[in-house]
Design a protein around this motif. Structure first.
Motif, PDB file in Angstrom:
ATOM      1  N   ASP A 230       0.850  -1.184   0.000  1.00 54.73           N
ATOM      2  CA  ASP A 230       0.000   0.000   0.000  1.00 54.73           C
ATOM      3  C   ASP A 230       0.895   1.247   0.000  1.00 54.73           C
ATOM      4  OD1 ASP A 230       0.837   0.550   2.695  1.00 54.73           O
ATOM      5  OD2 ASP A 230      -0.654  -0.860   3.419  1.00 54.73           O
TER       6      ASP A 230
ATOM      7  N   GLN B 188       1.848   3.406   2.168  1.00 56.67           N
ATOM      8  CA  GLN B 188       2.851   3.571   3.227  1.00 56.67           C
ATOM      9  C   GLN B 188       3.970   2.552   3.082  1.00 56.67           C
ATOM     10  OE1 GLN B 188      -0.589   3.607   3.860  1.00 56.67           O
ATOM     11  NE2 GLN B 188      -0.491   5.830   3.772  1.00 56.67           N
TER      12      GLN B 188
ATOM     13  N   SER C  67       1.521  -3.580  10.404  1.00 52.73           N
ATOM     14  CA  SER C  67       1.600  -2.704   9.231  1.00 52.73           C
ATOM     15  C   SER C  67       0.489  -2.915   8.211  1.00 52.73           C
ATOM     16  CB  SER C  67       2.981  -2.748   8.561  1.00 52.73           C
ATOM     17  OG  SER C  67       3.336  -4.039   8.183  1.00 52.73           O
ATOM     18  N   GLN C  68      -0.673  -3.343   8.680  1.00 55.04           N
ATOM     19  CA  GLN C  68      -1.779  -3.493   7.737  1.00 55.04           C
ATOM     20  C   GLN C  68      -2.868  -2.440   7.915  1.00 55.04           C
ATOM     21  OE1 GLN C  68      -2.930  -7.713   6.984  1.00 55.04           O
ATOM     22  NE2 GLN C  68      -1.524  -8.143   8.641  1.00 55.04           N
TER      23      GLN C  68
ATOM     24  N   VAL D  86      -0.422   5.682  11.145  1.00 53.15           N
ATOM     25  CA  VAL D  86       0.233   6.473  10.100  1.00 53.15           C
ATOM     26  C   VAL D  86       0.573   7.881  10.584  1.00 53.15           C
ATOM     27  CG1 VAL D  86      -0.071   7.553   7.820  1.00 53.15           C
ATOM     28  CG2 VAL D  86      -0.726   5.161   8.173  1.00 53.15           C
TER      29      VAL D  86
ATOM     30  N   MET E 261       6.575  11.334   7.833  1.00 50.46           N
ATOM     31  CA  MET E 261       8.001  11.454   8.109  1.00 50.46           C
ATOM     32  C   MET E 261       8.635  12.087   6.878  1.00 50.46           C
ATOM     33  SD  MET E 261      10.660   8.690   9.621  1.00 50.46           S
ATOM     34  CE  MET E 261      11.368   7.884   8.206  1.00 50.46           C
TER      35      MET E 261
ATOM     36  N   GLU F  84       6.193  12.293   4.014  1.00 50.23           N
ATOM     37  CA  GLU F  84       5.545  11.121   3.434  1.00 50.23           C
ATOM     38  C   GLU F  84       4.847  10.304   4.513  1.00 50.23           C
ATOM     39  OE1 GLU F  84       7.587   9.896  -0.605  1.00 50.23           O
ATOM     40  OE2 GLU F  84       8.738   9.245   1.141  1.00 50.23           O
ATOM     41  N   SER F  85       3.700   9.723   4.141  1.00 49.98           N
ATOM     42  CA  SER F  85       2.975   8.919   5.127  1.00 49.98           C
ATOM     43  C   SER F  85       3.684   7.583   5.318  1.00 49.98           C
ATOM     44  CB  SER F  85       1.526   8.715   4.682  1.00 49.98           C
ATOM     45  OG  SER F  85       1.464   8.050   3.434  1.00 49.98           O
ATOM     46  N   VAL F  86       3.867   7.216   6.581  1.00 50.35           N
ATOM     47  CA  VAL F  86       4.539   5.951   6.914  1.00 50.35           C
ATOM     48  C   VAL F  86       3.799   5.309   8.084  1.00 50.35           C
ATOM     49  CG1 VAL F  86       6.822   6.704   6.127  1.00 50.35           C
ATOM     50  CG2 VAL F  86       6.158   7.104   8.502  1.00 50.35           C
ATOM     51  N   LYS F  87       3.978   3.993   8.209  1.00 54.64           N
ATOM     52  CA  LYS F  87       3.357   3.281   9.319  1.00 54.64           C
ATOM     53  C   LYS F  87       4.351   3.232  10.470  1.00 54.64           C
ATOM     54  CE  LYS F  87      -0.155   1.045   6.649  1.00 54.64           C
ATOM     55  NZ  LYS F  87      -0.700  -0.103   5.932  1.00 54.64           N
TER      56      LYS F  87
ATOM     57  N   CYS G 214       4.321   1.914  13.260  1.00 53.36           N
ATOM     58  CA  CYS G 214       4.482   0.655  14.007  1.00 53.36           C
ATOM     59  C   CYS G 214       5.496  -0.238  13.324  1.00 53.36           C
ATOM     60  CB  CYS G 214       3.154  -0.087  14.144  1.00 53.36           C
ATOM     61  SG  CYS G 214       2.687  -1.055  12.694  1.00 53.36           S
TER      62      CYS G 214
ATOM     63  N   SER H  68      -2.990   9.720   6.213  1.00 56.53           N
ATOM     64  CA  SER H  68      -2.847   9.121   4.883  1.00 56.53           C
ATOM     65  C   SER H  68      -3.546   9.970   3.832  1.00 56.53           C
ATOM     66  CB  SER H  68      -3.440   7.705   4.861  1.00 56.53           C
ATOM     67  OG  SER H  68      -2.651   6.834   5.617  1.00 56.53           O
TER      68      SER H  68
ATOM     69  N   ASP I  65      -1.517  13.051   2.816  1.00 55.18           N
ATOM     70  CA  ASP I  65      -0.412  12.680   1.920  1.00 55.18           C
ATOM     71  C   ASP I  65      -0.952  12.419   0.507  1.00 55.18           C
ATOM     72  OD1 ASP I  65       2.155  11.926   1.060  1.00 55.18           O
ATOM     73  OD2 ASP I  65       1.852   9.831   1.611  1.00 55.18           O
TER      74      ASP I  65
ATOM     75  N   LYS J 273       0.013  14.664  -2.801  1.00 61.01           N
ATOM     76  CA  LYS J 273       0.778  14.066  -3.906  1.00 61.01           C
ATOM     77  C   LYS J 273       0.010  14.083  -5.220  1.00 61.01           C
ATOM     78  CE  LYS J 273       4.183  11.159  -1.711  1.00 61.01           C
ATOM     79  NZ  LYS J 273       4.107   9.982  -0.838  1.00 61.01           N
TER      80      LYS J 273
ATOM     81  N   ASP K 203      -5.816   2.423   0.514  1.00 63.92           N
ATOM     82  CA  ASP K 203      -5.680   0.964   0.584  1.00 63.92           C
ATOM     83  C   ASP K 203      -5.013   0.509   1.885  1.00 63.92           C
ATOM     84  OD1 ASP K 203      -5.773  -1.623  -0.361  1.00 63.92           O
ATOM     85  OD2 ASP K 203      -3.893  -1.482  -1.466  1.00 63.92           O
ATOM     86  N   GLY K 204      -4.123   1.342   2.414  1.00 65.59           N
ATOM     87  CA  GLY K 204      -3.370   0.947   3.604  1.00 65.59           C
ATOM     88  C   GLY K 204      -4.029   1.321   4.912  1.00 65.59           C
ATOM     89  N   ASN K 205      -5.275   1.752   4.864  1.00 63.81           N
ATOM     90  CA  ASN K 205      -5.989   2.138   6.092  1.00 63.81           C
ATOM     91  C   ASN K 205      -7.304   1.383   6.169  1.00 63.81           C
ATOM     92  OD1 ASN K 205      -4.241   4.592   5.285  1.00 63.81           O
ATOM     93  ND2 ASN K 205      -4.744   4.934   7.435  1.00 63.81           N
TER      94      ASN K 205
END
Lengths: 264, 167
Positions: A100, A102, B43-44, B49, B52, B55-58, B60, B110, B113, B117, B132-134
């Motif tokens: 994804d 991130q 990280s799912q 989020v 950093m 940019e969005s990062v996880k 954990c 998220s 970001d 972008k 998708d990552g949230n």
């Protein structure tokens, strides 16, 4: 997570020196696979060698008829880099589907390839594009790099520095994502490059592989029709709760046809 | 123990951490910024989020030491000093884009970001793909998607004020 020593060298030479001196030390790039593994205590490295401070591992450049991508390039960078998008758009499109947003902001090309997860996207692309792996001590052709599940030809104190992808005439990629994990159930990267037609498959077996029967058919006729008579044996393909080997064998053919459509 | 210097919401901190300390642990337990949540810790889910270096990062799945020298922004760093909410926060409120609220900090980070972008604009499909990552287990995402679209119009300067939610 067990604790470990932490090193952040600024040169490849220093990183290799630390890894050579301590066989239980491990390199970390984006950590998108390693950190979850450490949390589950599946691994207990004595030290982590963070590659994030090494400028030599970064950057994308064109060298002759190849695009050379630094091992620490993040998936997001591969997906959006103007050179990659122009020369090998299928590789950029593929990178834009890894994990994804991130994960793409942290995970790296080199980390994914050196980890060689059976369901990772990049190995199929490296095989199909006939990539060359440039390491801290030698060059390794893609066909010799992927040894088996989570195993590559890299020695413990050998670092992947960059990957050189010959620019293909045409290339395309398609995968079926597992609806829950989003990992590839089967993915196919097709490329018509300077060394002929090559087809790389991920997700379906314990390690990415080349589908040589498809390569022969597409060499004669670069079209989805050419794949009608091609077979994929279910022998040695993965069978798990998400799908049997027969199903994955069928998926490989379907994804190859979609990859051809993607290549145009 | 390793030392890490990190700027969080404009404030620079130098702290001693273990090698294995996660960024989210540094944020929540050392700096007491508990707006960043830990949901799945694998990280799912995206509840953790943060931004950093833009940019969005996880957080954990990031060691605190990997954030050495970085600029981190958490949900606490979005609103102005006088309490005025960031357009994305305001949109989440206006569009009722949350129910239990657990995923909301990560969702907002998220979404910002994603909007930043994509200055060319975002379709509904783009927003759904981009998030998708949230994972949200309450809303079914509909109002989240509407909120992100409305906030994008403000953040991209197409509107000076948030379009009101109707109905």
């Amino acid at each position: 997570m067990y604790d470990f020593e932490y090193h952040k060298p600024t040169t490849i030479a220093d990183a290799v020196k630390i890894l050579a001196a301590d066989p239980d030390a491990k390199p970390i790039s984006g950590g998108m696979t390693l950190l979850p593994a450490l949390k589950h205590r599946l691994n207990k490295p004595s030290a982590l060698v963070d590659l994030g401070g090494i400028a030599e591992l970064r950057g994308v450049k064109r060298e002759g008829n190849a695009i050379v991508i630094g091992a620490m390039a993040k998936h997001y960078e591969v997906a959006t880099d103007p050179l990659v998008k122009e020369a090998i758009p299928a590789l950029a499109r593929m990178a834009s589907t890894v994990g994804d947003t991130q994960v793409r902001n942290r995970g790296t090309l080199g980390g994914s390839l050196a980890n060689n997860d059976p369901a990772a996207d990049y190995p199929a692309a490296a095989l199909a594009l006939g990539a060359t792996f440039i390491t801290s001590r030698r060059s390794i052709p893609a066909d010799d790099f992927f040894v088996g599940m989570f195993t590559t030809a890299l020695e413990p104190d050998e670092l992947l520095v960059a990957v050189s992808f010959p620019i293909p005439e045409k290339a395309g990629y398609a995968k079926l994502r597992n609806p829950a994990s989003r990992y590839s159930m089967a993915g196919v990267f097709v490329a018509k490059g300077p060394a002929g037609v090559k087809v790389g498959v991920n997700g379906a077996a314990s390690c990415a592989f080349r589908q040589t029967e498809m390569e022969a058919a597409l060499s004669a006729n670069w079209s989805a029709d050419a794949l009608s008579g091609v077979t994929q044996s279910p022998d040695d393909l993965n069978s798990d709760i998400h799908g049997g080997a027969e199903y994955r064998a069928h998926l490989v053919i379907v994804m190859a046809k979609r990859a051809l459509a993607d290549a145009g | 123990m390793p030392q890490v210097t990190v700027t969080v919401n404009g404030q620079t901190h130098t702290v001693e951490v273990e090698g294995r300390t996660l960024l989210v642990e540094l944020l929540r337990e050392t700096l007491r910024l508990t707006g960043t949540h830990v949901g799945c810790d694998t990280s799912q889910c995206g509840a953790c989020v943060v931004h950093m270096n833009g940019e969005s990062v996880k957080s954990c799945t990031l060691l605190a030491v990997q954030a050495q020298g970085a600029e981190v922004v958490t949900i606490e760093g979005l609103a102005a000093a006088d309490g005025t909410l960031h357009p994305m926060q305001e949109a989440f409120r206006e569009y009722h884009a949350l129910q239990c609220g657990f995923c909301t900090p990560g969702m907002v980070m998220s979404a910002i970001d994603l909007v930043q972008k994509n200055p060319q604009g975002l379709s509904e499909h783009d927003i759904r793909e981009g998030l998708d990552g949230n994972i949200c287990r309450c809303t079914g995402y509909h109002n989240i998607v509407k909120a992100v679209a409305a906030a994008a119009d403000v953040m991209h300067g197409k509107r000076t004020e948030l379009a009101p939610a109707i109905g």
